[in-house]
Design a protein around this motif. Structure first.
Motif, PDB file in Angstrom:
ATOM      1  N   ALA A 219      -4.533  72.639 -24.250  1.00 55.66           N
ATOM      2  CA  ALA A 219      -5.180  74.109 -24.201  1.00 55.66           C
ATOM      3  C   ALA A 219      -6.432  73.867 -23.742  1.00 55.66           C
ATOM      4  N   ALA A 220      -7.304  72.850 -24.321  1.00 54.02           N
ATOM      5  CA  ALA A 220      -8.610  72.607 -23.886  1.00 54.02           C
ATOM      6  C   ALA A 220      -8.725  72.562 -22.301  1.00 54.02           C
ATOM      7  N   PHE A 221      -8.053  71.390 -21.732  1.00 52.26           N
ATOM      8  CA  PHE A 221      -7.902  71.314 -20.273  1.00 52.26           C
ATOM      9  C   PHE A 221      -7.897  72.835 -19.576  1.00 52.26           C
ATOM     10  N   LEU A 222      -6.733  73.528 -20.098  1.00 53.14           N
ATOM     11  CA  LEU A 222      -6.502  74.916 -19.369  1.00 53.14           C
ATOM     12  C   LEU A 222      -7.724  75.811 -19.579  1.00 53.14           C
ATOM     13  N   ALA A 223      -8.414  75.753 -20.588  1.00 57.62           N
ATOM     14  CA  ALA A 223      -9.640  76.484 -21.066  1.00 57.62           C
ATOM     15  C   ALA A 223     -10.656  76.241 -20.137  1.00 57.62           C
ATOM     16  N   SER A 224     -10.926  74.838 -19.556  1.00 49.44           N
ATOM     17  CA  SER A 224     -11.999  74.355 -18.863  1.00 49.44           C
ATOM     18  C   SER A 224     -11.933  74.482 -17.375  1.00 49.44           C
ATOM     19  N   SER A 225     -13.118  74.348 -16.744  1.00 45.00           N
ATOM     20  CA  SER A 225     -13.058  74.269 -15.552  1.00 45.00           C
ATOM     21  C   SER A 225     -12.683  72.916 -14.838  1.00 45.00           C
ATOM     22  N   ASP A 226     -11.877  72.210 -15.537  1.00 45.09           N
ATOM     23  CA  ASP A 226     -11.011  71.159 -14.937  1.00 45.09           C
ATOM     24  C   ASP A 226      -9.806  71.560 -14.476  1.00 45.09           C
ATOM     25  N   SER A 227      -9.570  72.625 -14.717  1.00 43.08           N
ATOM     26  CA  SER A 227      -8.162  73.169 -14.466  1.00 43.08           C
ATOM     27  C   SER A 227      -8.495  74.478 -13.555  1.00 43.08           C
ATOM     28  N   SER A 228      -9.821  74.521 -12.878  1.00 45.97           N
ATOM     29  CA  SER A 228     -10.234  75.628 -12.056  1.00 45.97           C
ATOM     30  C   SER A 228      -9.250  76.163 -11.034  1.00 45.97           C
TER      31      SER A 228
END
Length: 244
Positions: A219-228
């Motif tokens: 979830a943190a990955f999807l929340a972050s710009s890493d998954s932009s």
């Protein structure tokens, strides 16, 4: 890690299980988090554990007035909103042939209607770069015996992300689905017992159930710009259950 530094997040169903694990991870990565749920005692315990960068609002996602109070609290304290994790959900087994209208309504009120209004009411506070995460399920892909309403509701959630990605064109707001498999939450452990957990774990190539923290990390990955550059995607964190 500070991928979410300065971000404001709302997590429904955030007092326990996957929602709490996500709240903890978000805060570790720099976010300020509002958790939303129906049980005041659980909310109070969660905020005490999460610390000063967490707030709790009591309510149900199937009640629009409760959601209005949630977002009013976000607006008053933070002004804007960067992340919505529409995680609240419910499901119980009812065999085909015994399904009632009440059972369908209870499941869809939370899992579908609740998800729709959680997101719709958040949009007024969100700006470009915002991330919306919907909690799906491996059952939304594979089905699950005895879980007609639950499986159908989670298939609907998958479609919401695809539809909303089109609706949100030009806004810079992304929407993705996070689909766990069997996860060893407090509720699951109590319901399944040790043998039940082993049985569910054995269904996956990894031969175990997920820890809630593993779902929170995704979830943190999807929340972050890493998954932009991700939107309308489904991220399966199910130990391979629905992938083979």
């Amino acid at each position: 890690m500070t991928r979410l530094n300065g971000k404001t997040a709302v997590i429904t169903g955030g007092a326990t299980g996957i929602g709490f694990a996500a709240a903890k991870r978000f805060i570790e990565e720099g976010a300020f988090v509002f958790i939303f749920g129906r049980r005041q005692e659980a909310l109070d315990a969660a905020v005490a554990d999460l610390g000063p960068n967490a707030r709790a609002v009591k309510g149900s996602v199937s009640d629009e007035a409760d959601l209005d109070r949630l977002y009013a609290a976000v607006k008053t304290e933070r002004g804007t909103l960067d992340i919505v994790f529409a995680n609240a959900g419910t499901g119980s087994p009812v065999p085909l042939g015994q399904i009632t209208a009440k059972h369908i309504d209870e499941t869809f009120d939370t899992n579908v209607k609740g998800t729709i209004f959680t997101v719709q009411k958040a949009l007024q506070l969100m700006s470009p770069g915002g991330s919306i995460i919907l909690t799906g399920s491996s059952a939304g892909t594979t089905g699950a015996p005895g879980f007609t309403a639950y499986s159908a509701s989670k298939a609907a959630v998958r479609n919401l992300a695809k539809t909303w990605a089109e609706d949100l064109k030009g806004t810079g707001i992304r929407v993705n689905v996070l689909s766990p498999g069997a996860t060893a939450t407090e509720l699951a452990k109590e319901a399944l017992g040790e043998e039940g957990q082993k049985a569910y774990g054995a269904m996956t190539p990894l031969q175990r159930m997920a820890d809630p923290s593993e779902i929170g990390a995704a979830a943190a990955f999807l929340a972050s710009s890493d998954s932009s550059f991700m939107t309308a995607s489904e991220v399966a964190v199910d130990g391979g259950l629905a992938q083979l």
